[in-house]
Design a protein around this motif. Structure first.
Motif, PDB file in Angstrom:
ATOM      1  N   VAL A  83      25.784  52.794   9.759  1.00 47.46           N
ATOM      2  CA  VAL A  83      25.102  52.682  11.058  1.00 47.46           C
ATOM      3  C   VAL A  83      24.308  53.945  11.344  1.00 47.46           C
ATOM      4  O   VAL A  83      23.159  53.878  11.799  1.00 47.46           O
ATOM      5  CB  VAL A  83      26.121  52.383  12.183  1.00 47.46           C
ATOM      6  CG1 VAL A  83      25.477  52.516  13.554  1.00 47.46           C
ATOM      7  CG2 VAL A  83      26.720  50.996  11.993  1.00 47.46           C
ATOM      8  N   SER A  84      24.883  55.113  11.074  1.00 50.33           N
ATOM      9  CA  SER A  84      24.153  56.359  11.363  1.00 50.33           C
ATOM     10  C   SER A  84      22.910  56.483  10.473  1.00 50.33           C
ATOM     11  O   SER A  84      21.859  56.940  10.940  1.00 50.33           O
ATOM     12  CB  SER A  84      25.069  57.572  11.178  1.00 50.33           C
ATOM     13  OG  SER A  84      25.417  57.733   9.823  1.00 50.33           O
ATOM     14  N   MET A  85      22.990  56.049   9.216  1.00 55.01           N
ATOM     15  CA  MET A  85      21.804  56.079   8.351  1.00 55.01           C
ATOM     16  C   MET A  85      20.740  55.103   8.845  1.00 55.01           C
ATOM     17  O   MET A  85      19.550  55.398   8.816  1.00 55.01           O
ATOM     18  CB  MET A  85      22.195  55.764   6.901  1.00 55.01           C
ATOM     19  CG  MET A  85      22.923  56.922   6.213  1.00 55.01           C
ATOM     20  SD  MET A  85      23.175  56.664   4.449  1.00 55.01           S
ATOM     21  CE  MET A  85      24.403  55.386   4.445  1.00 55.01           C
ATOM     22  N   ALA A  86      21.176  53.937   9.326  1.00 52.73           N
ATOM     23  CA  ALA A  86      20.216  52.961   9.839  1.00 52.73           C
ATOM     24  C   ALA A  86      19.522  53.491  11.090  1.00 52.73           C
ATOM     25  O   ALA A  86      18.305  53.365  11.243  1.00 52.73           O
ATOM     26  CB  ALA A  86      20.928  51.646  10.144  1.00 52.73           C
ATOM     27  N   VAL A  87      20.283  54.127  11.986  1.00 49.99           N
ATOM     28  CA  VAL A  87      19.689  54.701  13.196  1.00 49.99           C
ATOM     29  C   VAL A  87      18.716  55.812  12.826  1.00 49.99           C
ATOM     30  O   VAL A  87      17.609  55.907  13.386  1.00 49.99           O
ATOM     31  CB  VAL A  87      20.797  55.215  14.152  1.00 49.99           C
ATOM     32  CG1 VAL A  87      20.209  56.046  15.279  1.00 49.99           C
ATOM     33  CG2 VAL A  87      21.599  54.044  14.706  1.00 49.99           C
ATOM     34  N   THR A  88      19.076  56.649  11.899  1.00 51.44           N
ATOM     35  CA  THR A  88      18.197  57.721  11.443  1.00 51.44           C
ATOM     36  C   THR A  88      16.894  57.156  10.874  1.00 51.44           C
ATOM     37  O   THR A  88      15.801  57.637  11.197  1.00 51.44           O
ATOM     38  CB  THR A  88      18.891  58.593  10.383  1.00 51.44           C
ATOM     39  OG1 THR A  88      20.100  59.113  10.932  1.00 51.44           O
ATOM     40  CG2 THR A  88      18.007  59.732   9.919  1.00 51.44           C
ATOM     41  N   ASP A  89      16.991  56.118  10.050  1.00 53.70           N
ATOM     42  CA  ASP A  89      15.798  55.503   9.478  1.00 53.70           C
ATOM     43  C   ASP A  89      14.925  54.872  10.557  1.00 53.70           C
ATOM     44  O   ASP A  89      13.678  54.968  10.513  1.00 53.70           O
ATOM     45  CB  ASP A  89      16.169  54.447   8.440  1.00 53.70           C
ATOM     46  CG  ASP A  89      16.658  55.050   7.139  1.00 53.70           C
ATOM     47  OD1 ASP A  89      16.398  56.266   6.924  1.00 53.70           O
ATOM     48  OD2 ASP A  89      17.294  54.331   6.349  1.00 53.70           O
ATOM     49  N   ILE A  90      15.519  54.250  11.538  1.00 50.47           N
ATOM     50  CA  ILE A  90      14.736  53.654  12.635  1.00 50.47           C
ATOM     51  C   ILE A  90      14.005  54.744  13.422  1.00 50.47           C
ATOM     52  O   ILE A  90      12.840  54.596  13.755  1.00 50.47           O
ATOM     53  CB  ILE A  90      15.657  52.801  13.543  1.00 50.47           C
ATOM     54  CG1 ILE A  90      16.105  51.546  12.807  1.00 50.47           C
ATOM     55  CG2 ILE A  90      14.951  52.436  14.846  1.00 50.47           C
ATOM     56  CD1 ILE A  90      17.177  50.746  13.522  1.00 50.47           C
ATOM     57  N   LEU A  91      14.703  55.825  13.718  1.00 47.73           N
ATOM     58  CA  LEU A  91      14.072  56.925  14.463  1.00 47.73           C
ATOM     59  C   LEU A  91      12.939  57.538  13.673  1.00 47.73           C
ATOM     60  O   LEU A  91      11.877  57.873  14.242  1.00 47.73           O
ATOM     61  CB  LEU A  91      15.121  57.976  14.848  1.00 47.73           C
ATOM     62  CG  LEU A  91      16.141  57.513  15.903  1.00 47.73           C
ATOM     63  CD1 LEU A  91      17.184  58.602  16.112  1.00 47.73           C
ATOM     64  CD2 LEU A  91      15.448  57.162  17.200  1.00 47.73           C
ATOM     65  N   ARG A  92      13.104  57.719  12.366  1.00 51.56           N
ATOM     66  CA  ARG A  92      12.018  58.241  11.517  1.00 51.56           C
ATOM     67  C   ARG A  92      10.817  57.312  11.543  1.00 51.56           C
ATOM     68  O   ARG A  92       9.665  57.744  11.620  1.00 51.56           O
ATOM     69  CB  ARG A  92      12.488  58.407  10.081  1.00 51.56           C
ATOM     70  CG  ARG A  92      13.172  59.693   9.808  1.00 51.56           C
ATOM     71  CD  ARG A  92      13.362  59.870   8.307  1.00 51.56           C
ATOM     72  NE  ARG A  92      14.470  60.784   8.096  1.00 51.56           N
ATOM     73  CZ  ARG A  92      15.349  60.702   7.142  1.00 51.56           C
ATOM     74  NH1 ARG A  92      15.260  59.761   6.246  1.00 51.56           N
ATOM     75  NH2 ARG A  92      16.326  61.567   7.028  1.00 51.56           N
ATOM     76  N   TYR A  93      11.072  56.032  11.452  1.00 55.09           N
ATOM     77  CA  TYR A  93       9.986  55.042  11.462  1.00 55.09           C
ATOM     78  C   TYR A  93       9.227  55.083  12.794  1.00 55.09           C
ATOM     79  O   TYR A  93       8.008  55.037  12.831  1.00 55.09           O
ATOM     80  CB  TYR A  93      10.560  53.646  11.199  1.00 55.09           C
ATOM     81  CG  TYR A  93       9.524  52.556  11.287  1.00 55.09           C
ATOM     82  CD1 TYR A  93       8.615  52.355  10.266  1.00 55.09           C
ATOM     83  CD2 TYR A  93       9.464  51.729  12.419  1.00 55.09           C
ATOM     84  CE1 TYR A  93       7.660  51.364  10.347  1.00 55.09           C
ATOM     85  CE2 TYR A  93       8.506  50.741  12.503  1.00 55.09           C
ATOM     86  CZ  TYR A  93       7.623  50.538  11.474  1.00 55.09           C
ATOM     87  OH  TYR A  93       6.669  49.581  11.562  1.00 55.09           O
ATOM     88  N   LEU A  94       9.980  55.151  13.885  1.00 55.45           N
ATOM     89  CA  LEU A  94       9.347  55.169  15.208  1.00 55.45           C
ATOM     90  C   LEU A  94       8.548  56.465  15.446  1.00 55.45           C
ATOM     91  O   LEU A  94       7.596  56.460  16.211  1.00 55.45           O
ATOM     92  CB  LEU A  94      10.395  54.995  16.298  1.00 55.45           C
ATOM     93  CG  LEU A  94      11.061  53.604  16.348  1.00 55.45           C
ATOM     94  CD1 LEU A  94      12.171  53.586  17.383  1.00 55.45           C
ATOM     95  CD2 LEU A  94      10.047  52.509  16.601  1.00 55.45           C
ATOM     96  N   ASN A  95       8.965  57.544  14.824  1.00 59.12           N
ATOM     97  CA  ASN A  95       8.235  58.826  14.949  1.00 59.12           C
ATOM     98  C   ASN A  95       7.065  58.926  13.967  1.00 59.12           C
ATOM     99  O   ASN A  95       6.389  59.953  13.916  1.00 59.12           O
ATOM    100  CB  ASN A  95       9.179  60.003  14.741  1.00 59.12           C
ATOM    101  CG  ASN A  95      10.102  60.207  15.926  1.00 59.12           C
ATOM    102  OD1 ASN A  95       9.749  59.861  17.061  1.00 59.12           O
ATOM    103  ND2 ASN A  95      11.265  60.766  15.675  1.00 59.12           N
ATOM    104  N   GLY A  96       6.849  57.912  13.177  1.00 56.25           N
ATOM    105  CA  GLY A  96       5.735  57.917  12.253  1.00 56.25           C
ATOM    106  C   GLY A  96       6.035  58.631  10.959  1.00 56.25           C
ATOM    107  O   GLY A  96       5.133  58.958  10.201  1.00 56.25           O
ATOM    108  N   GLY A  97       7.281  58.867  10.666  1.00 63.38           N
ATOM    109  CA  GLY A  97       7.609  59.629   9.467  1.00 63.38           C
ATOM    110  C   GLY A  97       8.128  58.736   8.443  1.00 63.38           C
ATOM    111  O   GLY A  97       8.271  58.799   7.319  1.00 63.38           O
TER     112      GLY A  97
END
Length: 97
Positions: A83-97
Motif C-alpha cells: 500500500v505504501s509503494m502504491a501511494v508513493t507511485d500515485i503521488l509521483r504520478y500526480l506531481n508529474g514525476g
C-alpha cells in the motif's frame, strides 16, 4: 419408498463381529451395517453418534500458534509495504514525476 430403521437393533449391536487389523488399538472395532445408522451429521460440520455430538476440535501446539502469528504478522507487513509503494507511485504520478 420410506425405509424403516430398527433403532433397537442398531443400538444393541453397533459393531461387526470381525477380526480387526493388528495395528488397530484393541478397543477399536469396525461398525456393523446397523451401527452405521447411529452416525449422523447436521449439515454444518457437526458429527453425531446416536444423537450425541462428537468432539471434533483441533488444538494447535504452542509452536504452531507462534508460527501462525509470525506468518500473519509478516503478511500484514507485506500488505502495508504494498500500500505504501502504491501511494508513493500515485503521488509521483500526480506531481508529474
Amino acid at each position: 419408498m420410506d425405509p424403516k430403521i430398527d433403532w433397537d437393533a442398531a443400538r444393541s449391536k453397533p459393531f461387526a463381529d470381525v477380526e480387526t487389523p493388528p495395528e488397530w488399538p484393541p478397543e477399536v472395532k469396525p461398525m456393523s451395517w446397523n451401527g452405521l445408522n447411529l452416525l449422523g451429521a447436521d449439515g454444518i460440520g457437526g458429527l453425531y453418534w446416536d444423537g450425541k455430538r462428537l468432539k471434533t476440535e483441533i488444538k494447535l501446539s504452542w509452536a504452531a500458534k507462534i508460527l501462525g502469528g509470525l506468518i500473519a504478522f509478516f503478511t500484514f507487513m507485506a500488505a502495508v509495504a504494498q500500500v505504501s509503494m502504491a501511494v508513493t507511485d500515485i503521488l509521483r504520478y500526480l506531481n508529474g514525476g
